[in-house]
Design an enzyme around this catalytic site. Sequence first.
Site, mmCIF file in Angstrom:
data_model
loop_
_atom_site.group_PDB
_atom_site.id
_atom_site.type_symbol
_atom_site.label_atom_id
_atom_site.label_comp_id
_atom_site.label_asym_id
_atom_site.label_seq_id
_atom_site.Cartn_x
_atom_site.Cartn_y
_atom_site.Cartn_z
ATOM 1 N N LYS A 1 0.819 -1.228 0.000
ATOM 2 C CA LYS A 1 0.000 0.000 0.000
ATOM 3 C C LYS A 1 0.850 1.275 0.000
ATOM 4 O O LYS A 1 0.407 2.310 -0.479
ATOM 5 C CB LYS A 1 -0.951 0.003 1.195
ATOM 6 C CG LYS A 1 -2.089 -0.985 1.037
ATOM 7 C CD LYS A 1 -3.080 -0.902 2.171
ATOM 8 C CE LYS A 1 -4.139 -1.980 2.022
ATOM 9 N NZ LYS A 1 -5.118 -1.968 3.109
ATOM 10 N N ASP B 1 -9.787 2.912 2.191
ATOM 11 C CA ASP B 1 -9.839 2.302 3.530
ATOM 12 C C ASP B 1 -10.380 3.310 4.550
ATOM 13 O O ASP B 1 -11.128 2.952 5.460
ATOM 14 C CB ASP B 1 -8.432 1.881 3.990
ATOM 15 C CG ASP B 1 -7.956 0.619 3.294
ATOM 16 O OD1 ASP B 1 -8.804 -0.181 2.858
ATOM 17 O OD2 ASP B 1 -6.727 0.438 3.188
HETATM 18 P P1 ATR Z 1 -1.538 -3.323 7.608
HETATM 19 O O1 ATR Z 1 -1.458 -2.694 6.246
HETATM 20 O O2 ATR Z 1 -2.537 -4.454 7.674
HETATM 21 O O3 ATR Z 1 -1.722 -2.325 8.688
HETATM 22 P P2 ATR Z 1 1.235 -3.499 8.366
HETATM 23 O O4 ATR Z 1 1.509 -2.150 7.806
HETATM 24 O O5 ATR Z 1 2.223 -4.596 8.145
HETATM 25 O O6 ATR Z 1 -0.143 -4.087 7.833
HETATM 26 O O7 ATR Z 1 0.998 -3.305 9.956
HETATM 27 C C1 ATR Z 1 0.781 -4.384 10.839
HETATM 28 C C2 ATR Z 1 0.573 -3.845 12.249
HETATM 29 O O8 ATR Z 1 0.335 -4.968 13.122
HETATM 30 C C3 ATR Z 1 1.776 -3.120 12.843
HETATM 31 O O9 ATR Z 1 1.313 -2.141 13.755
HETATM 32 C C4 ATR Z 1 2.516 -4.250 13.578
HETATM 33 O O10 ATR Z 1 3.361 -3.815 14.607
HETATM 34 P P3 ATR Z 1 4.898 -3.377 14.287
HETATM 35 O O11 ATR Z 1 4.829 -2.002 13.698
HETATM 36 O O12 ATR Z 1 5.574 -3.408 15.615
HETATM 37 O O13 ATR Z 1 5.427 -4.403 13.322
HETATM 38 C C5 ATR Z 1 1.343 -4.994 14.148
HETATM 39 N N1 ATR Z 1 1.644 -6.389 14.487
HETATM 40 C C6 ATR Z 1 1.808 -7.413 13.620
HETATM 41 N N2 ATR Z 1 2.051 -8.559 14.294
HETATM 42 C C7 ATR Z 1 2.034 -8.248 15.622
HETATM 43 C C8 ATR Z 1 2.210 -8.990 16.826
HETATM 44 N N3 ATR Z 1 2.456 -10.303 16.803
HETATM 45 N N4 ATR Z 1 2.108 -8.328 17.999
HETATM 46 C C9 ATR Z 1 1.862 -7.005 18.018
HETATM 47 N N5 ATR Z 1 1.696 -6.241 16.923
HETATM 48 C C10 ATR Z 1 1.767 -6.845 15.732
#
Ligand code: ATR
Length: 286
Positions: A69, A105
């Site tokens: 994105k 979104d």
């Molecule tokens: P999206 O477009 O769906 O928002 P993304 O940009 O990859 O996808 O963001 C994923 C979010 O989920 C982030 O806030 C990520 O935290 P980090 O910035 O620390 O990576 C969070 N996230 C993903 N897996 C996680 C986990 N196991 N525990 C806590 N936060 C998680």
Amino acid sequence: MRPITKYIGIIGYQLGHLISPLFQQAAFDALGLDVRYESWETEPAQLQRVIQGIRQPSNLGANVTVPYKEAVLPFLDGLDELAREIGAVNTIVNREKQLLGYNTDAEGFLRALRQDGGFEPEGKRAVLLGAGGAARAAAFSLVKAGGRSLVISNRTLERAQALASDLEPYGTEIYALTRGSEQLNEALATCDLLVNCTSVGMKHSATEDQSSLPAEMIPRQALVYDLVYNPVGTPLLMAAKRAGARVLGGLAMLVYQGAAAFQLWTGEAAPIDIMFKVARKGLKAQ
Ligand code: ATR
């Protein structure tokens, strides 16, 4: 002359089972439009080539999903104002070989919040879990709608801080916190809205049985909104229900962002009821 079939694809990587192709195709079929909506699984090295390909006259545009994105922005010819502010694009329109980027979104997030959650964000306190692409769309929506305060809590603090600094000009009080901070407990105790924008709890993922917030921290006075739509009853929403909070799942946002994209590609209002019906059926089948 036979009308030429038009194409739209969803661009992502390691997509797994997607719901968008099901409900978008059903919407085109319902309106009798000769459009095929496809999955365009794209490896990172191929992203620029795939975006270039959208310029062909037979393509109406595309959806963009995880993890591209933000990555698609440099390959587009123009950006809608909101997409530019958010810094993320989920919809591309091919307008006479000019590729224009939009973020539906944000519209989907707000429409679901108001229509399905019965919640007006103006003047309200919100806590957001996560700071990725989905969180950016949610956060900009809330501040632009006149939210009173916004606390962004993320596993990676720097990402929350970067988002907070982008939101500064809008006049909402913004705080960036880590997950374990004492201030998060205080914010949760007084918030009106909690939004999970992380992928925690998503079906078929490593965290599918986890909640992004421990049960004892769930704000029972608030609306708990989980942007995860699969499963419909995520661990967070189940725990929130048990705690007595009102809940809203992510399916309505998914359908409304798709409906807004549909309108951008076709100029026609999307058949929302059909889209909901097919999306629900698709989720059940997984
Ligand atoms: P999206 O477009 O769906 O928002 P993304 O940009 O990859 O996808 O963001 C994923 C979010 O989920 C982030 O806030 C990520 O935290 P980090 O910035 O620390 O990576 C969070 N996230 C993903 N897996 C996680 C986990 N196991 N525990 C806590 N936060 C998680």
